[in-house]
Design a protein around this motif. Sequence first.
Motif, PDB file in Angstrom:
ATOM      1  N   GLY A   6     -28.095  -2.712 -17.460  1.00  0.00           N
ATOM      2  CA  GLY A   6     -26.756  -2.151 -17.580  1.00  0.00           C
ATOM      3  C   GLY A   6     -25.762  -2.680 -16.571  1.00  0.00           C
ATOM      4  O   GLY A   6     -24.566  -2.411 -16.686  1.00  0.00           O
ATOM      5  N   ARG A   7     -26.222  -3.440 -15.603  1.00  0.00           N
ATOM      6  CA  ARG A   7     -25.296  -3.980 -14.605  1.00  0.00           C
ATOM      7  C   ARG A   7     -24.635  -5.234 -15.149  1.00  0.00           C
ATOM      8  O   ARG A   7     -25.238  -6.009 -15.903  1.00  0.00           O
ATOM      9  CB  ARG A   7     -26.017  -4.250 -13.284  1.00  0.00           C
ATOM     10  CG  ARG A   7     -26.513  -2.952 -12.643  1.00  0.00           C
ATOM     11  CD  ARG A   7     -27.274  -3.161 -11.368  1.00  0.00           C
ATOM     12  NE  ARG A   7     -26.426  -3.516 -10.246  1.00  0.00           N
ATOM     13  CZ  ARG A   7     -25.699  -2.650  -9.542  1.00  0.00           C
ATOM     14  NH1 ARG A   7     -25.676  -1.367  -9.883  1.00  0.00           N
ATOM     15  NH2 ARG A   7     -24.980  -3.051  -8.512  1.00  0.00           N
ATOM     16  N   LYS A   8     -23.391  -5.440 -14.783  1.00  0.00           N
ATOM     17  CA  LYS A   8     -22.568  -6.517 -15.333  1.00  0.00           C
ATOM     18  C   LYS A   8     -22.442  -7.638 -14.309  1.00  0.00           C
ATOM     19  O   LYS A   8     -22.005  -7.402 -13.178  1.00  0.00           O
ATOM     20  CB  LYS A   8     -21.174  -5.996 -15.695  1.00  0.00           C
ATOM     21  CG  LYS A   8     -21.172  -4.666 -16.462  1.00  0.00           C
ATOM     22  CD  LYS A   8     -21.922  -4.732 -17.781  1.00  0.00           C
ATOM     23  CE  LYS A   8     -21.796  -3.426 -18.548  1.00  0.00           C
ATOM     24  NZ  LYS A   8     -22.630  -3.413 -19.767  1.00  0.00           N
ATOM     25  N   ALA A   9     -22.776  -8.855 -14.718  1.00  0.00           N
ATOM     26  CA  ALA A   9     -22.792  -9.991 -13.786  1.00  0.00           C
ATOM     27  C   ALA A   9     -21.959 -11.138 -14.325  1.00  0.00           C
ATOM     28  O   ALA A   9     -22.140 -11.573 -15.470  1.00  0.00           O
ATOM     29  CB  ALA A   9     -24.222 -10.455 -13.549  1.00  0.00           C
ATOM     30  N   LEU A  10     -21.071 -11.644 -13.490  1.00  0.00           N
ATOM     31  CA  LEU A  10     -20.272 -12.832 -13.791  1.00  0.00           C
ATOM     32  C   LEU A  10     -20.846 -14.011 -13.030  1.00  0.00           C
ATOM     33  O   LEU A  10     -21.005 -13.947 -11.806  1.00  0.00           O
ATOM     34  CB  LEU A  10     -18.818 -12.604 -13.387  1.00  0.00           C
ATOM     35  CG  LEU A  10     -17.904 -13.843 -13.353  1.00  0.00           C
ATOM     36  CD1 LEU A  10     -17.783 -14.477 -14.738  1.00  0.00           C
ATOM     37  CD2 LEU A  10     -16.523 -13.479 -12.794  1.00  0.00           C
ATOM     38  N   LEU A  11     -21.122 -15.093 -13.756  1.00  0.00           N
ATOM     39  CA  LEU A  11     -21.675 -16.300 -13.137  1.00  0.00           C
ATOM     40  C   LEU A  11     -20.725 -17.461 -13.358  1.00  0.00           C
ATOM     41  O   LEU A  11     -20.413 -17.831 -14.487  1.00  0.00           O
ATOM     42  CB  LEU A  11     -23.046 -16.625 -13.723  1.00  0.00           C
ATOM     43  CG  LEU A  11     -24.089 -15.533 -13.437  1.00  0.00           C
ATOM     44  CD1 LEU A  11     -24.373 -14.749 -14.702  1.00  0.00           C
ATOM     45  CD2 LEU A  11     -25.363 -16.116 -12.856  1.00  0.00           C
ATOM     46  N   VAL A  12     -20.260 -18.041 -12.248  1.00  0.00           N
ATOM     47  CA  VAL A  12     -19.327 -19.161 -12.277  1.00  0.00           C
ATOM     48  C   VAL A  12     -20.020 -20.371 -11.661  1.00  0.00           C
ATOM     49  O   VAL A  12     -20.434 -20.324 -10.504  1.00  0.00           O
ATOM     50  CB  VAL A  12     -18.045 -18.821 -11.487  1.00  0.00           C
ATOM     51  CG1 VAL A  12     -17.103 -20.014 -11.468  1.00  0.00           C
ATOM     52  CG2 VAL A  12     -17.361 -17.588 -12.070  1.00  0.00           C
ATOM     53  N   GLY A  13     -20.177 -21.428 -12.446  1.00  0.00           N
ATOM     54  CA  GLY A  13     -20.753 -22.638 -11.880  1.00  0.00           C
ATOM     55  C   GLY A  13     -21.933 -23.218 -12.621  1.00  0.00           C
ATOM     56  O   GLY A  13     -22.561 -24.171 -12.143  1.00  0.00           O
TER      57      GLY A  13
END
Length: 254
Positions: A6-13
């Motif tokens: 349920g946790r929201k993760a943004l991954l850049v790269g």
Amino acid sequence: MFDLTGRKALLVGIANDQSIAYGCAKAFRAQGADLAVTYLNEKAEPYVRPLAEELGADIIAPLDMRDDAQLEALFTQITEKWGSLDTLLHSIAFSRKGDLHGRVIDCSADGFGEAMDISVHSFLRLIRKAEPLMPEGGTCMTVSFMGAQRVVENYGVMGPVKAALEAATRYAAAELGPKGISVHALSPGPLKTRAASGIAEFDALLNDASERAPTHQLATIDDVGAYAAFLASREAFNVTGAVHPIDGGYSILG
């Protein structure tokens, strides 16, 4: 021991399946996190989109950190889709080839500024956009390298740039700690990525690391991902502001 369901993760790269950010994305997803994944441009999209789709990413969006409109559009999408954000992973860096391969003292002002903007200030810009979406706390991570703390041959201007990134991590951690937002720098040892391939004689550094590290093993993107997944968990809420070596012990050697 921990769960990211349920946790929201943004991954850049993420650039390809050898990227450190991809190793983190896999680990976050394996622990149950929902993912937002960015790609740099149309040229990169065919390499990144299939990986993001395979992981079931909720959001797949373009992001060139030099384009403020793309940054705004990404966070608008995150806000509308999720309404909150728990984890930010920043794994981007850039230096002009001449500055990377030349002497630090010969680096142009423009080249130095560009490397600092894309490699360091972009992390701060992302944190600033993420902060309002983390009212109950969260985790922000970036990726450094041991060239920040000691001279690594052929690493050029990226040494001072990564040193600035680590300092920015400490200051951001101090400023956001009262809000329950932790900030970390992951520091893998030498490992094979597309970015590393731009460093002259990098194979020699890989060989030295595998021979001299106490474990006699190079770090992998999966090693980094596993560590990052723990830092993203609630169990790691009281850890912040550190540079975390993930290198088989290579960094403890003189």
